[in-house]
Scaffold this active site. Structure first.
Site, PDB file in Angstrom:
ATOM      1  N   ASN A  10       0.762  -1.266   0.050  1.00 20.42           N
ATOM      2  CA  ASN A  10      -0.053  -0.007   0.048  1.00 20.42           C
ATOM      3  C   ASN A  10       0.923   1.252  -0.164  1.00 20.42           C
ATOM      4  O   ASN A  10       1.548   1.560   1.033  1.00 20.42           O
ATOM      5  CB  ASN A  10      -0.945   0.000   1.159  1.00 20.42           C
ATOM      6  CG  ASN A  10      -1.839   1.044   1.385  1.00 20.42           C
ATOM      7  OD1 ASN A  10      -2.149   1.779   0.160  1.00 20.42           O
ATOM      8  ND2 ASN A  10      -2.581   1.361   2.421  1.00 20.42           N
ATOM      9  N   TRP A  11       1.002   1.774  -1.169  1.00 20.07           N
ATOM     10  CA  TRP A  11       1.739   2.990  -1.094  1.00 20.07           C
ATOM     11  C   TRP A  11       1.231   4.280  -0.706  1.00 20.07           C
ATOM     12  O   TRP A  11       2.215   5.209  -0.354  1.00 20.07           O
ATOM     13  CB  TRP A  11       2.192   3.360  -2.725  1.00 20.07           C
ATOM     14  CG  TRP A  11       3.170   2.228  -3.392  1.00 20.07           C
ATOM     15  CD1 TRP A  11       3.341   1.030  -2.851  1.00 20.07           C
ATOM     16  CD2 TRP A  11       3.489   1.862  -4.746  1.00 20.07           C
ATOM     17  NE1 TRP A  11       4.139   0.122  -3.908  1.00 20.07           N
ATOM     18  CE2 TRP A  11       4.099   0.840  -4.894  1.00 20.07           C
ATOM     19  CE3 TRP A  11       3.445   3.056  -5.809  1.00 20.07           C
ATOM     20  CZ2 TRP A  11       4.626   0.421  -6.296  1.00 20.07           C
ATOM     21  CZ3 TRP A  11       3.747   2.701  -7.059  1.00 20.07           C
ATOM     22  CH2 TRP A  11       4.447   1.473  -7.173  1.00 20.07           C
ATOM     23  N   LYS A  12      -0.103   4.348  -0.531  1.00 20.84           N
ATOM     24  CA  LYS A  12      -0.647   5.508  -0.051  1.00 20.84           C
ATOM     25  C   LYS A  12      -0.500   6.825  -0.806  1.00 20.84           C
ATOM     26  O   LYS A  12      -0.229   6.518  -1.981  1.00 20.84           O
ATOM     27  CB  LYS A  12      -0.256   5.477   1.585  1.00 20.84           C
ATOM     28  CG  LYS A  12      -0.377   4.423   2.237  1.00 20.84           C
ATOM     29  CD  LYS A  12      -0.427   4.597   3.831  1.00 20.84           C
ATOM     30  CE  LYS A  12      -0.240   3.276   4.666  1.00 20.84           C
ATOM     31  NZ  LYS A  12      -0.500   3.664   6.132  1.00 20.84           N
ATOM     32  N   HIS A  96      -9.899   0.638   4.243  1.00 21.06           N
ATOM     33  CA  HIS A  96      -8.658   1.032   4.704  1.00 21.06           C
ATOM     34  C   HIS A  96      -8.993   2.085   6.056  1.00 21.06           C
ATOM     35  O   HIS A  96      -9.953   3.192   5.940  1.00 21.06           O
ATOM     36  CB  HIS A  96      -7.850   1.828   4.243  1.00 21.06           C
ATOM     37  CG  HIS A  96      -6.289   1.943   4.395  1.00 21.06           C
ATOM     38  ND1 HIS A  96      -5.977   2.665   5.489  1.00 21.06           N
ATOM     39  CD2 HIS A  96      -5.261   0.858   4.450  1.00 21.06           C
ATOM     40  CE1 HIS A  96      -4.519   2.591   6.084  1.00 21.06           C
ATOM     41  NE2 HIS A  96      -4.350   1.304   5.114  1.00 21.06           N
ATOM     42  N   GLU A  98      -7.511   4.634   7.321  1.00 22.49           N
ATOM     43  CA  GLU A  98      -7.290   5.886   6.766  1.00 22.49           C
ATOM     44  C   GLU A  98      -8.364   6.536   6.296  1.00 22.49           C
ATOM     45  O   GLU A  98      -8.814   7.731   6.492  1.00 22.49           O
ATOM     46  CB  GLU A  98      -5.929   6.160   6.299  1.00 22.49           C
ATOM     47  CG  GLU A  98      -4.594   5.976   7.051  1.00 22.49           C
ATOM     48  CD  GLU A  98      -3.362   5.225   6.443  1.00 22.49           C
ATOM     49  OE1 GLU A  98      -3.422   5.507   5.177  1.00 22.49           O
ATOM     50  OE2 GLU A  98      -2.447   4.871   7.072  1.00 22.49           O
ATOM     51  N   GLU A 168      -6.270  -4.965  10.150  1.00 22.43           N
ATOM     52  CA  GLU A 168      -5.136  -3.920  10.477  1.00 22.43           C
ATOM     53  C   GLU A 168      -5.444  -3.152  11.693  1.00 22.43           C
ATOM     54  O   GLU A 168      -6.182  -2.171  11.621  1.00 22.43           O
ATOM     55  CB  GLU A 168      -4.980  -2.782   9.418  1.00 22.43           C
ATOM     56  CG  GLU A 168      -4.545  -3.376   7.886  1.00 22.43           C
ATOM     57  CD  GLU A 168      -4.198  -2.618   7.091  1.00 22.43           C
ATOM     58  OE1 GLU A 168      -2.871  -2.612   6.755  1.00 22.43           O
ATOM     59  OE2 GLU A 168      -5.018  -1.697   6.637  1.00 22.43           O
ATOM     60  N   GLY A 174       1.845   2.166  10.722  1.00 19.62           N
ATOM     61  CA  GLY A 174       2.632   3.384  10.547  1.00 19.62           C
ATOM     62  C   GLY A 174       3.278   3.665  11.871  1.00 19.62           C
ATOM     63  O   GLY A 174       3.980   4.744  11.912  1.00 19.62           O
ATOM     64  N   SER A 214       2.761  -2.311  10.656  1.00 21.36           N
ATOM     65  CA  SER A 214       4.143  -2.359  10.478  1.00 21.36           C
ATOM     66  C   SER A 214       4.789  -3.751  10.401  1.00 21.36           C
ATOM     67  O   SER A 214       5.686  -3.877  11.296  1.00 21.36           O
ATOM     68  CB  SER A 214       4.408  -1.684  11.986  1.00 21.36           C
ATOM     69  OG  SER A 214       4.093  -0.404  12.370  1.00 21.36           O
ATOM     70  N   GLY A 235       2.493  -1.174   4.345  1.00 24.00           N
ATOM     71  CA  GLY A 235       2.529   0.117   3.935  1.00 24.00           C
ATOM     72  C   GLY A 235       3.866   0.479   3.771  1.00 24.00           C
ATOM     73  O   GLY A 235       4.565   0.095   2.603  1.00 24.00           O
ATOM     74  N   GLY A 236       4.493   1.380   4.711  1.00 21.39           N
ATOM     75  CA  GLY A 236       5.818   1.724   4.670  1.00 21.39           C
ATOM     76  C   GLY A 236       6.711   0.635   3.860  1.00 21.39           C
ATOM     77  O   GLY A 236       7.558   1.190   2.968  1.00 21.39           O
TER      78      GLY A 236
HETATM   79  C1  PEP Z   1      -0.961   0.171   5.670  1.00 21.49           C
HETATM   80  O1  PEP Z   1      -0.985   0.991   4.958  1.00 21.49           O
HETATM   81  O2  PEP Z   1      -2.115  -0.526   5.483  1.00 21.49           O
HETATM   82  C2  PEP Z   1      -0.210  -0.416   6.617  1.00 21.49           C
HETATM   83  C3  PEP Z   1      -0.353  -1.379   7.456  1.00 21.49           C
HETATM   84  O3  PEP Z   1       1.038   0.329   6.929  1.00 21.49           O
HETATM   85  P1  PEP Z   1       2.335   0.271   7.684  1.00 21.49           P
HETATM   86  O4  PEP Z   1       2.756  -1.075   7.165  1.00 21.49           O
HETATM   87  O5  PEP Z   1       3.343   1.434   7.442  1.00 21.49           O
HETATM   88  O6  PEP Z   1       1.862   0.172   9.195  1.00 21.49           O
END
Ligand code: PEP
Length: 252
Positions: A10-12, A96, A98, A168, A174, A214, A235-236
Site C-alpha cells: 500500500n503505497w498510500k 482502509h 485511513e 489492520e 505506521g 508495521s 504500507g511503509g
Molecule cells: C497500511 O498502509 O495498511 C499499513 C499497514 O501501513 P504500515 O505497514 O506502514 O503500518
C-alpha cells in the site's frame, strides 16, 4: 487447508510517477515464490501505466486504494469502479482505516463500495481493524466482527468467497508497533469463526485474511507463520523494493 498466500503493498499518497514506476519495475523482477501472489496498492494516476507494465508479469497485480460508492455522476474528483474496470484494474482496497478515519467512511458507505466493486467484477481487499482505545477496552473482536458484518454480510455466499480480508489494528499502522503474532492469530481466528457462523466452514476456510500494521522483513516470517494469517498488507515497507521482496519471501 491451503489458502492463497498474498503479499499486498500500500503505497498510500507516496512516490512520484517516476519513482513509482521504478518501484513497480523492480517488483516485477523480484523473486516471488510459486504459491505467493503480490498486489501493489498504488495511486490512481499510476494504475494504467503499471497495469501495462505488469501485463505479462505473472503473480504481480495492482489495486486501487479506494473507489467511490456511487456508479457515476457529479462527484468531482472521484473515481468509480466502472472507471477502474475500464482500465482493467483487477483489485480495489475498501475500508482502509485511513479512509474510515480521515474521510468519515461509514460501514454503510463501505457496503455500497463493495457492491459497486462486485458490479464491475473487481476483486476486493476489505480492511478492518480497531483503535487503541477499543483494544484497551478488550472489545476488539466484537468491534472488528461488527465492521465486517455491517459491510459484508449482505453478500451472497458466492460473492463472499471471492473476498480478501485485511485485519489492520489502527494502533499498529505506521507506528512501528506490531500486533504480536499471538494477537494477530487470535483476531484472525475470531474473524474466520464469524465467517463460518454466517457462510459455513468451507467458505470460511477459503478466505485469505492478511495482517497489516508495521509488517517488516524482521517480523513478517513469524506473523505469516500463524495458522490463520495468510499474508500481509504492507504500507511503509512496500515502498522499498528490496525490503518488500524480503517480505514476499517470508512465507513458510
Ligand atoms: C497500511 O498502509 O495498511 C499499513 C499497514 O501501513 P504500515 O505497514 O506502514 O503500518
Amino acid at each position: 487447508m491451503s489458502r492463497r498466500k498474498i503479499a499486498a503493498g500500500n503505497w498510500k499518497m507516496n512516490t512520484t510517477f517516476e519513482d513509482g514506476m521504478e518501484l513497480a519495475r523492480k517488483i516485477s523482477h523480484a523473486s516471488i515464490p510459486e504459491d505467493v501472489e503480490v498486489i501493489l496498492g498504488i495511486p490512481y494516476v499510476y494504475l494504467k501505466p503499471a497495469i501495462d507494465m505488469l501485463l505479462h508479469v505473472p503473480k504481480v497485480s495492482v489495486a486501487a486504494q479506494n473507489c467511490h460508492s456511487k456508479e457515476k455522476g457529479a462527484y468531482t474528483g472521484e473515481i468509480s469502479t466502472h472507471m477502474l474496470s475500464s482500465i482493467s484494474c483487477p483489485y480495489v482496497y475498501i475500508g482502509h482505516s485511513e479512509r474510515r478515519e480521515y474521510f468519515n467512511e461509514s460501514s454503510e458507505e463501505l457496503a455500497d463500495k463493495v457492491d459497486r466493486a462486485f458490479a464491475q467484477k473487481l476483486d476486493i481487499v476489505f480492511c478492518c481493524g480497531e483503535s487503541l482505545e477499543i483494544r484497551k477496552s478488550g472489545n476488539q473482536n466484537e468491534y472488528v466482527c461488527r465492521q465486517i458484518e455491517e459491510s459484508l454480510f449482505h453478500l451472497t455466499k458466492e460473492q463472499f468467497r471471492k473476498l480478501v480480508i485485511a485485519y489492520e489494528p489502527i494502533w499498529a499502522i505506521g507506528t512501528g508497533e506490531t500486533a504480536s503474532p499471538g494477537q494477530a492469530q487470535e483476531m484472525h481466528n475470531a474473524i474466520r469463526s464469524s465467517f463460518a457462523a454466517k457462510y459455513g466452514d468451507e467458505v470460511a476456510a477459503t478466505i485469505p485474511i492478511l495482517y497489516g500494521g508495521s509488517v517488516k522483513s524482521a517480523n513478517a516470517e513469524e506473523i505469516f507463520s500463524q495458522a490463520d494469517v495468510d499474508g500481509g498488507l504492507v504500507g511503509g515497507a512496500s515502498l522499498d523494493a528490496e525490503h518488500f521482496e524480503k517480505i514476499i519471501n517470508s512465507f513458510s
